[in-house]
Write an enzyme that holds these catalytic residues in place. Structure first.
Site, PDB file in Angstrom:
ATOM      1  N   ASP A  50     -40.701 -32.962  73.995  1.00 35.26           N
ATOM      2  CA  ASP A  50     -39.450 -32.815  73.805  1.00 35.26           C
ATOM      3  C   ASP A  50     -38.825 -34.096  72.991  1.00 35.26           C
ATOM      4  OD1 ASP A  50     -36.657 -32.248  73.380  1.00 35.26           O
ATOM      5  OD2 ASP A  50     -36.455 -31.001  74.961  1.00 35.26           O
ATOM      6  N   ASP A  99     -37.114 -31.434  60.866  1.00 35.68           N
ATOM      7  CA  ASP A  99     -36.805 -30.118  60.820  1.00 35.68           C
ATOM      8  C   ASP A  99     -36.565 -29.292  61.970  1.00 35.68           C
ATOM      9  OD1 ASP A  99     -36.753 -27.984  58.891  1.00 35.68           O
ATOM     10  OD2 ASP A  99     -38.783 -27.238  59.200  1.00 35.68           O
ATOM     11  N   LYS A 140     -32.588 -31.221  58.810  1.00 39.93           N
ATOM     12  CA  LYS A 140     -31.928 -29.777  58.849  1.00 39.93           C
ATOM     13  C   LYS A 140     -30.542 -29.703  59.446  1.00 39.93           C
ATOM     14  CE  LYS A 140     -34.411 -26.214  59.749  1.00 39.93           C
ATOM     15  NZ  LYS A 140     -35.231 -25.045  60.398  1.00 39.93           N
TER      16      LYS A 140
END
Length: 218
Positions: A102, A126, A166
């Site tokens: 993560d 992204d 993003k």
């Protein structure tokens, strides 16, 4: 246009997703071009507009799974070092170092820097938070990822480098844009044609990293 017979027990939303996939020209192109996802064309279109991959030698891909963006980097600039990270498993990509971790793990930035072995020319993100269906909450969670990506980018980019992330509809908030402008000479929002029209996603493109300030370096 292909239609899916609604199977018993299948959610309507799942059926709609399948229909979109079957009728999506980018999905068909991805299969034909051997890209892992239609998202590859988002990066290709952003690169066409902003020249993101021109001359890059070291790239970090945040939220790499399933690997479409790193495939584009490798095909466009085969000599570039590429390191990606995702908590989801990602099948190996030739020439790409993949960390299954993560990004919000406190050890992630150091492990990425170690794997890359030097400064980056480009940091791609992204990443998107898992949506809960509450627009404000979804926006805040995704902005948290963008902020974390920006902080990491300012630590690893070489002067002149770029950061792409993003964001959701409305783009990055004013404070985040102001922070990006403090670190980069140009900050713009873009929605590549490969982003579905009904999607709320946009991308923020920050180019011309000014280098770390004394305060940031200390």
């Amino acid at each position: 246009m292909k239609h899916i017979r609604t199977a018993k027990g299948r959610k309507v939303s799942s059926t709609r997703w399948l229909e979109r996939q079957l009728n999506d020209p980018y999905v068909k192109r991805a299969k034909a071009d051997n890209y892992r996802s239609r998202a590859a064309y988002k990066l290709l279109e952003l690169d066409e507009r902003f020249g993101l991959l021109r001359g890059v030698k070291a790239v970090v891909d945040l939220g790499i799974a399933p690997g479409g963006w790193s495939q584009v980097v490798r095909r466009t600039t085969p000599a570039a070092r590429v390191v990606g990270i995702d908590f989801l498993p990602t099948d190996p990509i030739d020439g790409v170092t993949i960390l299954q971790l993560d990004f919000m793990d406190e050890t992630a930035p150091a492990r990425l820097r170690e794997a890359l072995g030097g400064p980056a020319d480009l940091v791609l993100s992204d990443m998107a938070a898992n949506t809960v269906g509450h627009p404000q909450t979804d926006h805040l969670r995704t902005m948290g990822l963008v902020e974390a990506g920006l902080e990491f980018a300012t630590e690893i980019l070489r002067p002149g480098g770029a950061f792409v992330a993003k964001v959701l509809a409305g783009g990055a908030d004013n404070n985040l844009v102001a922070e990006m402008k403090r670190h980069f000479t140009a900050v713009k929002h873009a929605k590549p044609p490969a982003s579905r029209k009904g999607s709320s996603e946009w991308y923020v493109v920050a180019q011309g990293f000014k280098g770390r300030t004394d305060a940031a370096a200390g």
